[in-house]
Design an enzyme around this catalytic site. Structure first.
Site, PDB file in Angstrom:
ATOM      1  N   LYS A  61       1.656  -0.763  -0.236  1.00  0.00           N
ATOM      2  CA  LYS A  61       0.218  -0.294   0.067  1.00  0.00           C
ATOM      3  C   LYS A  61       0.796   1.245   0.508  1.00  0.00           C
ATOM      4  O   LYS A  61       0.484   2.231  -0.938  1.00  0.00           O
ATOM      5  CB  LYS A  61      -0.885   0.089   1.362  1.00  0.00           C
ATOM      6  N   ASP A  68      -6.186   1.015   1.350  1.00  0.00           N
ATOM      7  CA  ASP A  68      -6.216   1.233   2.585  1.00  0.00           C
ATOM      8  C   ASP A  68      -7.395   1.134   3.192  1.00  0.00           C
ATOM      9  O   ASP A  68      -8.123   0.068   2.538  1.00  0.00           O
ATOM     10  CB  ASP A  68      -5.988   2.650   2.728  1.00  0.00           C
TER      11      ASP A  68
END
Length: 210
Positions: free
Chosen positions: A120, A138
């Site tokens: 991420k 996220d």
DNA sequence: ATCCCGAGGG
DNA sequence: CCCTCTGGAT
């Protein structure tokens, strides 16, 4: 959501906010990287409060490495998971100096090899610094993707793949920020503000009581 | 699957 | 009080 509905949703987000950017405050690729590492399970607002004092003291990998884990800790005590983050940022700064000439690498492999940097965070750096068409999934995007029916998936990688496949190419670079902001201010985790949502009619679960 | 971990909101 | 916040490493 159908392909046409997805296109309509992004068209509206684009009209409402043509050039979305992160709310994290930073003055260089290095500072963005550090801010994103610190943003794990923490709010941007809280991270900014800490980095406003940290970055003037340690704006570069050299200064950050010199400040060290103990020094960094004093600036970020107010952020959750601060012990892990201080250690990671100190190590990450040394690694940038030793292996990358003090620069933030542009490839995912090198980024993910840095301590505290996973898929991420690497995707956020690639997208925010170089505007590459990648999707950093996220907590917000995972929730919005599933809740709307925009990109269903059991884990973040599944949602990421669904988004890469379903978001129109022209909107892919900015999609990350639109979805984050939508999740943060409208499609909130606990009580979504469906009454203020500009894509309510396209959503599979609008709150009929709102 | 678990741990890390402070601040803010409801 | 409980939940959430731009997750990653073990």
């Amino acid at each position: 959501m159908t392909k046409a509905e997805i296109g309509e949703a992004f068209k509206r987000w684009h009209a409402a906010n043509p050039t979305p950017v992160t709310e994290l405050e930073y003055g260089s690729p290095f500072q963005l990287l550090v801010a994103v590492v610190m943003s794990a399970q923490a709010t941007d607002k809280g991270v900014n409060i800490a980095t406003r004092k940290l970055f003037p003291v340690a704006p570069t990998p050299e200064a950050m490495a010199t400040l060290g884990e103990a020094g960094i800790t004093e600036y970020i005590r107010t952020i959750g998971l601060y012990r892990n983050k201080a250690k990671n940022v100190a190590m990450l700064s040394r690694q940038l100096l030793e292996r990358h000439g003090g620069e933030v690498p542009r490839d995912r492999e090198s980024l993910e090899a840095l301590p505290g940097v996973g898929r991420k965070t690497a995707n956020v750096v690639l997208n925010s610094i170089w505007r590459e068409p990648v999707m950093a999934v996220d907590t917000h995007i995972f929730r919005v993707g599933n809740r709307m029916g925009l990109a269903p998936g059991k884990d973040v990688v599944a949602v990421e793949k669904a988004l890469m496949r379903r978001v129109p190419k022209d909107y892919l670079v900015d999609a990350h920020h639109w979805l984050i902001l939508h999740g943060r201010y409208v499609c909130i985790a606990r009580k979504p503000k469906c009454g203020e949502c500009i894509v309510r009619d396209l959503c599979q679960f609008p709150d009929k009581t709102d």
